[in-house]
Write an enzyme that holds these catalytic residues in place. Sequence first.
Site, short mmCIF file in Angstrom:
data_model
loop_
_atom_site.label_atom_id
_atom_site.label_comp_id
_atom_site.label_asym_id
_atom_site.label_seq_id
_atom_site.Cartn_x
_atom_site.Cartn_y
_atom_site.Cartn_z
N LEU A 240 -33.59 41.00 -25.87
CA LEU A 240 -33.48 42.24 -25.10
C LEU A 240 -32.27 42.22 -24.18
O LEU A 240 -32.11 41.32 -23.36
CB LEU A 240 -34.76 42.45 -24.28
CG LEU A 240 -34.80 43.71 -23.41
CD1 LEU A 240 -34.76 44.95 -24.28
CD2 LEU A 240 -36.04 43.69 -22.52
N ASP A 241 -31.40 43.23 -24.34
CA ASP A 241 -30.23 43.44 -23.47
C ASP A 241 -29.33 42.21 -23.40
O ASP A 241 -28.68 41.96 -22.38
CB ASP A 241 -30.67 43.85 -22.06
CG ASP A 241 -31.42 45.17 -22.04
OD1 ASP A 241 -31.14 46.01 -22.90
OD2 ASP A 241 -32.30 45.35 -21.17
N ALA A 242 -29.28 41.44 -24.49
CA ALA A 242 -28.50 40.20 -24.48
C ALA A 242 -27.50 40.12 -25.63
O ALA A 242 -26.96 39.06 -25.90
CB ALA A 242 -29.43 38.99 -24.51
#
Length: 297
Positions: A240-242
């Site tokens: 997530l969001d990486a």
Amino acid sequence: MDPNAEQQYVITLSCPDTTGIVARIAGFLADAGGWIVEAGYHSDPTSGWFFTRQVVRADSLPYGADELRSRFAEVAADFGPETTWTVTDTHVPKRAVVLVSKEAHCLHDLLGRVSTGELPVRLSAVIGNHDGLAGIVEAHGVPFHHIAFPPPGNGRYEEAKEKAFEELRGLVKQHDPDAVVLARFMQILPPELCREWAGRAINIHHSFLPSFVGARPYHQAYARGVKLIGATCHYVTPDLDAGPIIEQDVIRVDHSDTAADMVRRGRDIERLVLARGLRWHLEDRVLVHGNKTVVFR
């Protein structure tokens, strides 16, 4: 796409670094009469990897894009099996599908930029898990599709969510887009979709990653008392969001700003960062290596 723009071929390549790469590519193009109008190079000493983006006038070559790909494949093979490369024709329009929820600001910005020819892309469709943005999308002549995602707490929530994502997958596949743009799409893509859309799914996250991942980042930033807020355009991965970051920007805030002020001011940054990141992706300016990118701006 500007129909009056000069037709060009864009060549990208990344491979293990060694001597002679630039000379080999330049020699290949020179032998064919290729007129290079733009060239970028980057050698990363940490990873030992080399990256390049070359732009060639199409009318300077005695053959078209397909034959260029065939001939360049032989050049790329010289640099080893780990080499990745592309050859694209600027006169073949790129296609994008945009995913949205309720927030309209990024969608409005993209629709405006596309309608004025500022973004080199055809919007094949906009897909929303709410139907409130259908009117503005259809006013721009773009098809809108609504997929009803189940609310949390639904008795068969996981099954219904899986069915919704399968419908989303099918719609996107119909358009075979070069970019799947998550323009404040407030659903977490399942890992299998992240893998299927790897290198094509682009998200705008409303914080300066890696700070404040997940939901309500402006409120997280307000609670932390930060002096800068930002936005990040990145490729989507199962983490997530990486995913690999394409573009970021920030704006200064202070003690007098409320969380609502940060949300309002942050929207301006989100619009700009997403537009820049999408443009660079569409122009083949972004080369991904691991969890990092090289962006030839």
